[in-house]
Design a protein around this motif. Structure first.
Motif, PDB file in Angstrom:
ATOM      1  N   PHE A  87      34.835   3.559 111.894  1.00  0.00           N
ATOM      2  CA  PHE A  87      34.544   2.157 112.187  1.00  0.00           C
ATOM      3  C   PHE A  87      33.838   1.635 110.941  1.00  0.00           C
ATOM      4  O   PHE A  87      32.699   2.045 110.671  1.00  0.00           O
ATOM      5  CB  PHE A  87      33.642   2.012 113.410  1.00  0.00           C
ATOM      6  CG  PHE A  87      34.323   2.393 114.697  1.00  0.00           C
ATOM      7  CD1 PHE A  87      35.303   1.583 115.259  1.00  0.00           C
ATOM      8  CD2 PHE A  87      33.983   3.565 115.358  1.00  0.00           C
ATOM      9  CE1 PHE A  87      35.940   1.939 116.446  1.00  0.00           C
ATOM     10  CE2 PHE A  87      34.606   3.926 116.543  1.00  0.00           C
ATOM     11  CZ  PHE A  87      35.589   3.111 117.091  1.00  0.00           C
ATOM     12  N   SER A 139      25.823  12.420 123.604  1.00  0.00           N
ATOM     13  CA  SER A 139      26.062  10.991 123.496  1.00  0.00           C
ATOM     14  C   SER A 139      26.335  10.627 122.035  1.00  0.00           C
ATOM     15  O   SER A 139      25.629  11.079 121.133  1.00  0.00           O
ATOM     16  CB  SER A 139      24.809  10.278 124.008  1.00  0.00           C
ATOM     17  OG  SER A 139      25.079   8.930 124.119  1.00  0.00           O
ATOM     18  N   GLY A 140      27.395   9.865 121.820  1.00  0.00           N
ATOM     19  CA  GLY A 140      27.709   9.412 120.465  1.00  0.00           C
ATOM     20  C   GLY A 140      28.569  10.388 119.678  1.00  0.00           C
ATOM     21  O   GLY A 140      28.909  10.140 118.518  1.00  0.00           O
ATOM     22  N   ALA A 141      28.976  11.510 120.307  1.00  0.00           N
ATOM     23  CA  ALA A 141      29.763  12.525 119.578  1.00  0.00           C
ATOM     24  C   ALA A 141      31.167  12.033 119.241  1.00  0.00           C
ATOM     25  O   ALA A 141      31.788  12.513 118.298  1.00  0.00           O
ATOM     26  CB  ALA A 141      29.848  13.808 120.405  1.00  0.00           C
ATOM     27  N   GLY A 142      31.683  11.088 120.038  1.00  0.00           N
ATOM     28  CA  GLY A 142      33.034  10.571 119.781  1.00  0.00           C
ATOM     29  C   GLY A 142      34.016  10.819 120.911  1.00  0.00           C
ATOM     30  O   GLY A 142      35.227  10.639 120.747  1.00  0.00           O
ATOM     31  N   LYS A 143      33.507  11.184 122.106  1.00  0.00           N
ATOM     32  CA  LYS A 143      34.383  11.530 123.238  1.00  0.00           C
ATOM     33  C   LYS A 143      35.221  10.325 123.682  1.00  0.00           C
ATOM     34  O   LYS A 143      36.444  10.410 123.809  1.00  0.00           O
ATOM     35  CB  LYS A 143      33.554  12.059 124.433  1.00  0.00           C
ATOM     36  CG  LYS A 143      32.694  13.262 124.089  1.00  0.00           C
ATOM     37  CD  LYS A 143      31.903  13.769 125.271  1.00  0.00           C
ATOM     38  CE  LYS A 143      30.884  12.793 125.833  1.00  0.00           C
ATOM     39  NZ  LYS A 143      29.782  12.448 124.916  1.00  0.00           N
ATOM     40  N   THR A 144      34.528   9.204 123.922  1.00  0.00           N
ATOM     41  CA  THR A 144      35.242   8.013 124.402  1.00  0.00           C
ATOM     42  C   THR A 144      36.232   7.524 123.347  1.00  0.00           C
ATOM     43  O   THR A 144      37.332   7.064 123.675  1.00  0.00           O
ATOM     44  CB  THR A 144      34.230   6.891 124.747  1.00  0.00           C
ATOM     45  OG1 THR A 144      33.318   7.421 125.704  1.00  0.00           O
ATOM     46  CG2 THR A 144      34.910   5.669 125.325  1.00  0.00           C
ATOM     47  N   THR A 145      35.859   7.689 122.090  1.00  0.00           N
ATOM     48  CA  THR A 145      36.765   7.272 121.014  1.00  0.00           C
ATOM     49  C   THR A 145      38.073   8.072 121.106  1.00  0.00           C
ATOM     50  O   THR A 145      39.166   7.503 120.972  1.00  0.00           O
ATOM     51  CB  THR A 145      36.072   7.484 119.642  1.00  0.00           C
ATOM     52  OG1 THR A 145      34.855   6.748 119.649  1.00  0.00           O
ATOM     53  CG2 THR A 145      36.949   7.021 118.496  1.00  0.00           C
ATOM     54  N   GLU A 204      33.655  10.614 131.690  1.00  0.00           N
ATOM     55  CA  GLU A 204      32.405  10.877 132.399  1.00  0.00           C
ATOM     56  C   GLU A 204      32.471  10.442 133.862  1.00  0.00           C
ATOM     57  O   GLU A 204      31.707   9.587 134.305  1.00  0.00           O
ATOM     58  CB  GLU A 204      31.251  10.197 131.670  1.00  0.00           C
ATOM     59  CG  GLU A 204      31.201  10.705 130.246  1.00  0.00           C
ATOM     60  CD  GLU A 204      29.944  10.370 129.497  1.00  0.00           C
ATOM     61  OE1 GLU A 204      28.960  10.009 130.141  1.00  0.00           O
ATOM     62  OE2 GLU A 204      29.964  10.504 128.267  1.00  0.00           O
ATOM     63  N   HIS A 257      29.003  15.249 129.613  1.00  0.00           N
ATOM     64  CA  HIS A 257      27.986  16.049 128.966  1.00  0.00           C
ATOM     65  C   HIS A 257      27.421  17.056 129.952  1.00  0.00           C
ATOM     66  O   HIS A 257      26.458  17.728 129.663  1.00  0.00           O
ATOM     67  CB  HIS A 257      26.803  15.328 128.300  1.00  0.00           C
ATOM     68  CG  HIS A 257      26.702  13.877 128.315  1.00  0.00           C
ATOM     69  ND1 HIS A 257      25.982  13.180 129.223  1.00  0.00           N
ATOM     70  CD2 HIS A 257      27.195  12.972 127.441  1.00  0.00           C
ATOM     71  CE1 HIS A 257      26.035  11.904 128.928  1.00  0.00           C
ATOM     72  NE2 HIS A 257      26.769  11.748 127.859  1.00  0.00           N
TER      73      HIS A 257
HETATM   74  N1  LIG Z   1      34.135  -0.361 118.449  1.00  0.00           N
HETATM   75  C1  LIG Z   1      33.212   0.313 117.768  1.00  0.00           C
HETATM   76  N2  LIG Z   1      32.677  -0.186 116.633  1.00  0.00           N
HETATM   77  C2  LIG Z   1      31.756   0.495 115.928  1.00  0.00           C
HETATM   78  N3  LIG Z   1      31.269   1.709 116.281  1.00  0.00           N
HETATM   79  C3  LIG Z   1      31.761   2.252 117.419  1.00  0.00           C
HETATM   80  C4  LIG Z   1      32.743   1.585 118.219  1.00  0.00           C
HETATM   81  N4  LIG Z   1      33.032   2.384 119.273  1.00  0.00           N
HETATM   82  C5  LIG Z   1      32.260   3.488 119.147  1.00  0.00           C
HETATM   83  N5  LIG Z   1      31.502   3.409 118.033  1.00  0.00           N
HETATM   84  C6  LIG Z   1      30.562   4.427 117.556  1.00  0.00           C
HETATM   85  O1  LIG Z   1      31.234   5.656 117.512  1.00  0.00           O
HETATM   86  C7  LIG Z   1      30.374   6.733 117.868  1.00  0.00           C
HETATM   87  C8  LIG Z   1      31.031   7.538 118.967  1.00  0.00           C
HETATM   88  O2  LIG Z   1      31.061   6.738 120.144  1.00  0.00           O
HETATM   89  P1  LIG Z   1      31.708   7.255 121.493  1.00  0.00           P
HETATM   90  O3  LIG Z   1      31.536   6.158 122.500  1.00  0.00           O
HETATM   91  O4  LIG Z   1      33.079   7.749 121.229  1.00  0.00           O
HETATM   92  O5  LIG Z   1      30.756   8.480 121.824  1.00  0.00           O
HETATM   93  P2  LIG Z   1      30.656   9.316 123.173  1.00  0.00           P
HETATM   94  O6  LIG Z   1      30.676  10.752 122.772  1.00  0.00           O
HETATM   95  O7  LIG Z   1      31.698   8.880 124.139  1.00  0.00           O
HETATM   96  O8  LIG Z   1      29.207   8.912 123.677  1.00  0.00           O
HETATM   97  P3  LIG Z   1      28.661   8.716 125.205  1.00  0.00           P
HETATM   98  O9  LIG Z   1      28.594  10.087 125.785  1.00  0.00           O
HETATM   99  O10 LIG Z   1      27.313   8.109 124.999  1.00  0.00           O
HETATM  100  O11 LIG Z   1      29.623   7.809 125.907  1.00  0.00           O
HETATM  101  C9  LIG Z   1      29.046   6.109 118.259  1.00  0.00           C
HETATM  102  O12 LIG Z   1      28.176   6.195 117.170  1.00  0.00           O
HETATM  103  C10 LIG Z   1      29.407   4.665 118.538  1.00  0.00           C
HETATM  104  O13 LIG Z   1      28.335   3.813 118.254  1.00  0.00           O
END
Ligand SMILES: Nc1ncnc2c1ncn2[C@@H]1O[C@H](COP(=O)(O)OP(=O)(O)OP(=O)(O)O)[C@@H](O)[C@H]1O
Length: 280
Positions: free
Chosen positions: A13, A38-44, A155, A187
């Motif tokens: 990003f 949290s923030g590892a990138g799972k949702t991405t 989740e 998690h």
């Molecule tokens: N659209 C976006 N623009 C900028 N940064 C983003 C965007 N989407 C996610 N991020 C960043 O990417 C990183 C990974 O986010 P992601 O939501 O994939 O993590 P996660 O492992 O699913 O976390 P959680 O368990 O808290 O949901 C985070 O630092 C988040 O801030």
């Protein structure tokens, strides 16, 4: 057979690299767990696989490379994510009927799914009045409405009480027994150990470990522990290694053991061992 293949998938990003060359294979008919803090990138990853985000690298689903997700393909997947995507002021029934119509699903199927998830009696309630557990069940209902062969659950049990969590686990297992491939993020390591055929641990955009949860726990033999509760109310924790034999025999000789048990490593400990950090 592989349901999903990711090869060298990366995502940034702006200047921030969130995923770095991810390689993953998810088998057809399995429950796969993507774990990480949290923030590892799972949702991405879920958003990439479900066609919501662009990426570098390549992704195959059902042996087809996913460059452009077609509407027909999107109907073959189901998704339950944190952002529920429901109209808050409309009822459960109106929301689900709307999604059913978009996917060509009959009203009878909506009724069946609502009954299956114990939401039928609440069907007239507005979304804004539902508890967290009901919203999670509704999101799950929406994901399975069109009987997809692949479901992403982001989740799914986050913030649920143990009973509701167990109910949802049973539903996930039931669906999987019927042949649906499940890709879930969590998690919650215990959840992953109970449900998943394979897990991948994601840390700061890298896959740091992959395998069957039980096999991984056996592999990390040196994390096994022996816990002794003594008669004078002391708790002694020893690593389950030959070096502990002397200490163990001392306690035995003093006839001072109230209880003793050994435990295998769990995914939480393994994650800490591999990354040097906890999961929360
Ligand atoms: N659209 C976006 N623009 C900028 N940064 C983003 C965007 N989407 C996610 N991020 C960043 O990417 C990183 C990974 O986010 P992601 O939501 O994939 O993590 P996660 O492992 O699913 O976390 P959680 O368990 O808290 O949901 C985070 O630092 C988040 O801030």
């Amino acid at each position: 057979m592989n349901k999903i293949i990711m090869k060298h998938v990366s995502k940034s990003f702006g200047q921030t690299c969130v995923l770095s060359s991810i390689n993953l294979e998810i088998q057809e008919g399995e429950i796969f767990g993507l774990l990480g803090p949290s923030g590892a990138g799972k949702t991405t990853i879920v958003k990439i696989l479900s066609g919501q985000l662009s990426y570098q690298g390549s992704v195959w689903i059902d042996q087809q490379e996913c460059k452009n997700h077609t509407d027909a393909w999107l109907k073959t997947i189901g998704m339950s994510m944190d952002e529920f995507g429901f109209y808050r002021r409309l009822s459960i029934w109106d929301n689900l009927c709307m999604f059913a119509k978009l996917r060509g699903v009959s009203k009878q199927r909506v009724i069946d799914v609502l009954r299956q998830l114990s939401l039928y009696d609440e069907r007239k309630s507005a979304i804004c009045n539902l508890s967290k557990g009901m919203k999670q069940r509704l999101s799950f209902a929406n994901a399975i409405l069109h009987e997809p062969s692949l479901i992403f659950l982001d989740e799914p049990t986050n913030g649920l009480d143990p009973n509701t969590m167990k109910e949802l686990h049973d539903m996930i297992k039931h669906l999987n027994e019927q042949g649906t491939t499940i890709f879930l993020t969590t998690h919650n390591m215990e959840e992953a150990e109970k449900l998943c055929d394979h897990v991948a641990l994601l840390n700061e955009g890298h896959i740091v470990l992959y395998g069957n949860p039980k096999a991984l726990c056996c592999q990390y033999d040196h994390l096994k522990t022996i816990t002794i509760q003594t008669k004078d109310h002391q708790k002694i924790e020893l690593p389950n290694t030959a070096n502990s034999a002397q200490q163990l025999s001392d306690v035995l000789r003093r006839n001072n053991i109230e209880t003793i048990h050994s435990s295998e490593a769990n995914l939480e400990q393994i994650f800490r061992e591999v990354t040097g950090r906890g999961l929360s």
